[in-house]
Design an enzyme around this catalytic site. Structure first.
Site, PDB file in Angstrom:
ATOM      1  N   ASP A  55       0.821  -1.227   0.000  1.00 30.35           N
ATOM      2  CA  ASP A  55       0.000   0.000   0.000  1.00 30.35           C
ATOM      3  C   ASP A  55       0.848   1.267   0.000  1.00 30.35           C
ATOM      4  O   ASP A  55       0.601   2.199  -0.771  1.00 30.35           O
ATOM      5  CB  ASP A  55      -1.058  -0.002   1.124  1.00 30.35           C
ATOM      6  CG  ASP A  55      -0.537  -0.166   2.537  1.00 30.35           C
ATOM      7  OD1 ASP A  55       0.681  -0.392   2.718  1.00 30.35           O
ATOM      8  OD2 ASP A  55      -1.360  -0.070   3.483  1.00 30.35           O
ATOM      9  N   SER A 144      -6.310  -5.291  12.454  1.00 24.46           N
ATOM     10  CA  SER A 144      -6.588  -3.851  12.380  1.00 24.46           C
ATOM     11  C   SER A 144      -7.546  -3.354  13.450  1.00 24.46           C
ATOM     12  O   SER A 144      -8.470  -2.581  13.175  1.00 24.46           O
ATOM     13  CB  SER A 144      -7.148  -3.475  11.006  1.00 24.46           C
ATOM     14  OG  SER A 144      -6.163  -3.634  10.052  1.00 24.46           O
ATOM     15  N   SER A 146      -6.702  -1.219  15.678  1.00 32.18           N
ATOM     16  CA  SER A 146      -6.509   0.234  15.844  1.00 32.18           C
ATOM     17  C   SER A 146      -7.203   1.021  14.741  1.00 32.18           C
ATOM     18  O   SER A 146      -7.805   2.060  15.012  1.00 32.18           O
ATOM     19  CB  SER A 146      -5.036   0.615  15.954  1.00 32.18           C
ATOM     20  OG  SER A 146      -4.224  -0.213  15.196  1.00 32.18           O
ATOM     21  N   ASP A 190      -5.725  -0.335   5.893  1.00 24.78           N
ATOM     22  CA  ASP A 190      -6.582  -0.759   7.007  1.00 24.78           C
ATOM     23  C   ASP A 190      -7.748   0.211   7.215  1.00 24.78           C
ATOM     24  O   ASP A 190      -8.893  -0.193   7.405  1.00 24.78           O
ATOM     25  CB  ASP A 190      -5.754  -0.872   8.290  1.00 24.78           C
ATOM     26  CG  ASP A 190      -4.604  -1.849   8.141  1.00 24.78           C
ATOM     27  OD1 ASP A 190      -4.560  -2.575   7.129  1.00 24.78           O
ATOM     28  OD2 ASP A 190      -3.737  -1.881   9.031  1.00 24.78           O
TER      29      ASP A 190
HETATM   30  C1  GAF Z   1      -0.294  -2.833   8.382  1.00 24.64           C
HETATM   31  C2  GAF Z   1      -0.389  -1.414   7.853  1.00 24.64           C
HETATM   32  F1  GAF Z   1      -1.154  -0.657   8.687  1.00 24.64           F
HETATM   33  C3  GAF Z   1      -0.965  -1.389   6.427  1.00 24.64           C
HETATM   34  O1  GAF Z   1      -0.937  -0.073   5.942  1.00 24.64           O
HETATM   35  C4  GAF Z   1      -0.209  -2.330   5.518  1.00 24.64           C
HETATM   36  O2  GAF Z   1       1.032  -1.788   5.150  1.00 24.64           O
HETATM   37  C5  GAF Z   1      -0.042  -3.703   6.162  1.00 24.64           C
HETATM   38  O3  GAF Z   1       0.481  -3.619   7.479  1.00 24.64           O
HETATM   39  C6  GAF Z   1       0.843  -4.600   5.367  1.00 24.64           C
HETATM   40  O4  GAF Z   1       0.252  -4.914   4.153  1.00 24.64           O
HETATM   41  O5  GAF Z   1      -1.552  -3.399   8.565  1.00 24.64           O
END
Ligand code: GAF
Length: 406
Positions: A55, A144, A146, A190
């Site tokens: 991302d 996720s 948070s 996320d």
């Molecule tokens: C975490 C980060 F928050 C996301 O943005 C992403 O980079 C991920 O790790 C890995 O794909 O969840």
């Protein structure tokens, strides 16, 4: 049903009837704590089917929202104070709406007050409010939690302050809170999926321009989440180190091809030509990111065509790329993936999320999902001595306000 100290459920209890019961419980708790009627919002956690650490390289990801969520109840206050209560932590924090903190305190309240500070920083007047939070997204498991707290809180605060955000704009506000306030240098995935998730669909998200394609998950396919119980902690060093290595590899390519601003624009041929100018670790991280982008788009196409065998093949390739080139897996997650391979009903398995622990995502034929989970749990416990948690989920909708009635 008591909210505090809820054990991680075998089946998530947020959606549907039981989800509304949780929301009604949060409303009652808010009423009795603050003597006011709250508006209640919810925001889900997520799994990522494929597309890891792509991302922030402006690449592709394919997450789905899951039926675990954070609930936020909000009501206005007339004393200019912001009082935030977490039922999960059984703790309250008080802030002055006219003097919001500028940086994190290393506390759970960083997430709700961080999004509040970002919204205020955009020039919106924030009145005093009472906010109650509760969630059932397993903490520190790479699902996720948070982001779901950020999105539920931001939606609640924006609504109270009369600020209307588009879906992508709300996700960006929450990402800014994570980056600028909390201090975690994460990408947009996320927060974006928590806001924009769609029932029974994954999202193929282009992190360059935040456009996305909805990819249906077949009704007979379950999302089986297997928690290795190894805590993932990416706010710490490893996530930042990987991101720096990815950016360093990109900088080497950009010396030769200045139009390459992010690894999204780079190819494996670039690595073949200029990889010898890179630090060996940076080269491996870049190979993961570049090949992962291709795999993610291919997996979305395969899912759209109903070619589940190809989806599974790509997930396996993605896992081992994440483990060997990106070195973001751990022994337990590798075991969880390996032990799943010959189980009836498995379509594909890989470590999901930021890495270094957390959960694997297993696409499994729905009618075989329970048997799959039980057998894999037994195998994993026998191999590692750790009792894992399993959650059989489906892809859920994104963040929204709940209409609880009187
Ligand atoms: C975490 C980060 F928050 C996301 O943005 C992403 O980079 C991920 O790790 C890995 O794909 O969840």
């Amino acid at each position: 049903m008591p909210l505090h100290g809820l054990e991680p459920a075998q089946q998530p209890a947020f959606q549907g009837e039981s989800g509304m019961r949780n929301a009604a419980t949060l409303r009652d708790l808010h009423r009795s704590r603050f003597g006011a009627e709250p508006a209640v919002f919810s925001a889900p956690g997520r799994v990522n089917l494929i597309g890891e650490h792509t991302d922030y390289a402006q690449g592709f990801v394919m997450p789905a929202a899951i039926d675990f969520a954070t609930l936020a109840g909000i009501s206005p206050r007339s004393d200019g104070m912001i009082v935030i209560y977490s039922e999960n932590y059984a703790e309250e924090r008080v802030f002055d709406a006219a003097a919001l903190p500028k940086q994190a305190a290393g506390h759970w309240s960083d997430y709700p007050i961080g999004v509040t500070a970002i919204i205020a920083g955009e020039g919106h007047a924030i009145p005093g409010f009472s906010l109650s939070l509760w969630g059932d997204v397993p903490l520190g498991s790479g699902l996720s939690s948070s982001a779901s707290v950020e999105v539920a809180s931001a939606l609640a605060v924006a609504s109270l302050a009369g600020v209307r955000y588009s879906g992508p704009a709300l996700a960006l506000v929450c990402q800014r809170a994570e980056n600028e306030f909390v201090g975690a240098n994460s990408g947009i995935m996320d927060q974006f999926i928590s806001v924009n998730g769609a029932e029974d669909h994954a999202l193929l998200l282009d992190c360059r321009d935040l456009t996305f394609k909805l990819v249906p998950i077949p009704a007979d396919v379950a999302l089986v989440i297997a928690n290795t119980m190894v805590k993932h902690a990416h706010a710490g060093g490893e996530y930042g180190t990987r991101r720096a290595e990815v950016e360093a590899a990109c900088a080497v390519i950009a010396r030769h091809r200045p139009e390459v601003k992010f690894l999204r624009d780079a190819t494996v041929e670039d690595l073949e030509r200029w990889g010898n100018e890179m630090d060996p670790n940076a080269l491996k991280r870049a190979r993961h990111v570049i090949t992962e982008n291709t795999r993610t788009v291919a997996a979305a196409e395969a899912l759209l065509r109903g070619n589940l065998a190809e989806v599974g093949r790509l997930m396996a390739e993605a896992h081992w790329s994440y483990s060997r080139d990106f070195e973001a897996s751990c022994i337990e997650a590798d075991e969880m993936v390996e032990l799943a391979q010959d189980l009836p009903g498995l379509i594909g398995a890989r470590l999901t999320g930021g890495g270094f622990g957390g959960c694997t995502i297993n696409l499994v034929k729905r009618e075989q999902a329970l048997g799959f989970a039980k057998t894999l749990a037994g195998r994993y416990a026998a191999r590692t001595g750790i009792n894992p948690d399993f959650h059989i989920c489906h892809a859920s909708g994104g963040a929204h306000r709940l209409d609880l009635g009187p």
